[in-house]
Write an enzyme that holds these catalytic residues in place. Sequence first.
Site, PDB file in Angstrom:
ATOM      1  N   HIS A  18       0.860  -1.189   0.000  1.00  0.00           N
ATOM      2  CA  HIS A  18       0.000   0.000   0.000  1.00  0.00           C
ATOM      3  C   HIS A  18       0.891   1.232   0.000  1.00  0.00           C
ATOM      4  O   HIS A  18       1.309   1.706   1.054  1.00  0.00           O
ATOM      5  CB  HIS A  18      -0.920  -0.054   1.228  1.00  0.00           C
ATOM      6  N   HIS A  20       1.362   4.871  -2.362  1.00  0.00           N
ATOM      7  CA  HIS A  20       0.972   5.738  -3.480  1.00  0.00           C
ATOM      8  C   HIS A  20       2.229   6.427  -3.986  1.00  0.00           C
ATOM      9  O   HIS A  20       2.859   7.165  -3.218  1.00  0.00           O
ATOM     10  CB  HIS A  20      -0.036   6.788  -3.017  1.00  0.00           C
ATOM     11  N   HIS A 198      -9.525   1.016  -1.143  1.00  0.00           N
ATOM     12  CA  HIS A 198      -9.457   1.617   0.190  1.00  0.00           C
ATOM     13  C   HIS A 198     -10.856   1.548   0.789  1.00  0.00           C
ATOM     14  O   HIS A 198     -11.836   1.906   0.115  1.00  0.00           O
ATOM     15  CB  HIS A 198      -9.058   3.087   0.104  1.00  0.00           C
ATOM     16  N   GLU A 201     -11.058   3.277   6.315  1.00  0.00           N
ATOM     17  CA  GLU A 201     -10.011   4.153   6.862  1.00  0.00           C
ATOM     18  C   GLU A 201     -10.742   5.247   7.642  1.00  0.00           C
ATOM     19  O   GLU A 201     -10.661   5.301   8.865  1.00  0.00           O
ATOM     20  CB  GLU A 201      -9.177   4.753   5.718  1.00  0.00           C
ATOM     21  N   ASP A 279       1.978   4.000   2.931  1.00  0.00           N
ATOM     22  CA  ASP A 279       0.916   4.814   2.321  1.00  0.00           C
ATOM     23  C   ASP A 279       1.488   5.987   1.518  1.00  0.00           C
ATOM     24  O   ASP A 279       1.582   5.906   0.286  1.00  0.00           O
ATOM     25  CB  ASP A 279      -0.068   5.294   3.410  1.00  0.00           C
ATOM     26  N   ASP A 280       1.853   7.074   2.192  1.00  0.00           N
ATOM     27  CA  ASP A 280       2.385   8.283   1.539  1.00  0.00           C
ATOM     28  C   ASP A 280       3.566   8.791   2.374  1.00  0.00           C
ATOM     29  O   ASP A 280       3.449   9.811   3.068  1.00  0.00           O
ATOM     30  CB  ASP A 280       1.293   9.369   1.479  1.00  0.00           C
TER      31      ASP A 280
HETATM   32  N1  HPA Z   1      -6.567   7.281   1.522  1.00  0.00           N
HETATM   33  C1  HPA Z   1      -7.248   7.677   0.464  1.00  0.00           C
HETATM   34  N2  HPA Z   1      -6.657   8.195  -0.602  1.00  0.00           N
HETATM   35  C2  HPA Z   1      -5.325   8.309  -0.618  1.00  0.00           C
HETATM   36  C3  HPA Z   1      -4.592   7.914   0.464  1.00  0.00           C
HETATM   37  C4  HPA Z   1      -5.235   7.357   1.585  1.00  0.00           C
HETATM   38  O1  HPA Z   1      -4.646   6.962   2.600  1.00  0.00           O
HETATM   39  N3  HPA Z   1      -3.300   8.177   0.143  1.00  0.00           N
HETATM   40  C5  HPA Z   1      -3.287   8.694  -1.095  1.00  0.00           C
HETATM   41  N4  HPA Z   1      -4.521   8.778  -1.561  1.00  0.00           N
HETATM   42 ZN    ZN Z   2      -3.670   4.762   0.631  1.00  0.00          ZN
END
Ligand code: HPA
Ligand code: ZN
Length: 348
Positions: A18, A20, A198, A201, A279-280
Site C-alpha cells: 500500500h 501511493h 481503500h 479508513e 501509504d504516503d
Molecule cells: N486514503 C485515500 N486516498 C489516498 C490515500 C489514503 O490513505 N493516500 C493517497 N490517496
Molecule cells: Zn492509501
Amino acid sequence: MDQGLEAFLHAVPKAELHLHIEGTLEPTMLLGLAERHGLSMPWSTIEEIEAAYRFEDLQSFLDLYYLGASVLRDAEDFHALARAYLERCRDQNVVHLEMMFDPQTHTDRGIAFDVVMEGLLGAVDEARAEWGQSVRLIMCFLRHLDERSALETLQRALPFREHIDAVGLDSGERGNPPEKFARAFAAAREQGYALTAHAGEEGPPAYITGALDTLGVQRIDHGVRCLEDPALVERLVAERIPLTVCPQSNVRLCVYRSMAEHPILEMLERGLSVSVNSDDPAYFGGQLVDNYLALARELDMSGAQALSLVRGSFGGSLLAPAERAPFLAAVDAAAASHGIVRVGDRAS
Ligand code: HPA
Ligand code: ZN
C-alpha cells in the site's frame, strides 16, 4: 527498543502493498520540480512544507497531496519520482513493491496518460534490471470523481494492460461509497485485473462490506474500522481477506490519537491478515521501516509479531504462491539468523 529486533526489521526482506507513488514526492523534489517548471507553490523552503504537513483528517491531507502532485509534468518527472522510491525500497530491503498510482490526478490537469506510464514504467524496468526489484502496479480510481471518469481511465489504460496488475480505489472516502464504482470494477474484472479498494479508513465498516460484495475486491486497503463490527471481523478472518494497514498514516490523519492507540497488533492477534505499509511516506514522516520500528517502540511489538507481519506482507500480495515461496524462505532465514521464532515454534 530491543536491538536484535531493530536489526531484524532493517535486514529482513519485506513487501510493501500500500504505497501511493505520488505520496513519495519528497519536499526537496517538489521544490526542485516547481522551479524547473516555473510553478508557484505556497511554500519556498523545506521547513515551510514540513510545517504545512499537519493534517486533521484525510481531506486536509488530500488537498496538499493533489497540490504537490501538480509539479509532476513530464515523463522525466514521473521517472525521477519512481526511481527515487524504488531506490529507497532497495535500501530498506523492500524486495517486493505494489505501487499505486492515480492517473486521474494527472490526466485531469492535461497530462497525457502515456506520459505518466512512460515515466513510471521506465523506472520500474530499471529497478527490475539493475537489482532484481519485484514490482506490481495498481492503478487507482479517484472516488471523489464520477464513475464515467473511472471508466474512461480504464479505457486509456488498455494499451498498457499487460503492465498494470490491479485496479484500486482511493481519495476521499466519506460520501463516496464503493457502490458508486460497481460498473467500473465489473469492467476491470472482465479485463482480468486483480481488484483492491481503500475502505474503512475514515469510512464506516459498511464500506468494507460494500467493497467485498459489490466491487468483488480480494483485498482491503486500510480496513481498520472493521473493528467496530465483530461479525465483519469474523468474516475477514474466515475469508482471509488481506488488510493493508498504514500505522503512521493513521496517526498523522488522526484516525488514532497516537501510535500507542493503534490496533494493528490486536488485529493480528485476532487472526486478521494484516500487513504494515507506509501509504504516503513523504507526507507522513516515515518510510516503511520506520512504521515497523514505531510498532516496536510504541506498541512493544514482539519478534514473533514482527515476523507474522512481515510474512503477512507477502501473504497478502498479488504474487502467486510459487512466487512468494522464495521470499518467505528468505524471511524465515533472516528470522532464524536473528533468533526470532514464529508463534508456536518454540513449543514444538
Ligand atoms: N486514503 C485515500 N486516498 C489516498 C490515500 C489514503 O490513505 N493516500 C493517497 N490517496
Ligand atoms: Zn492509501
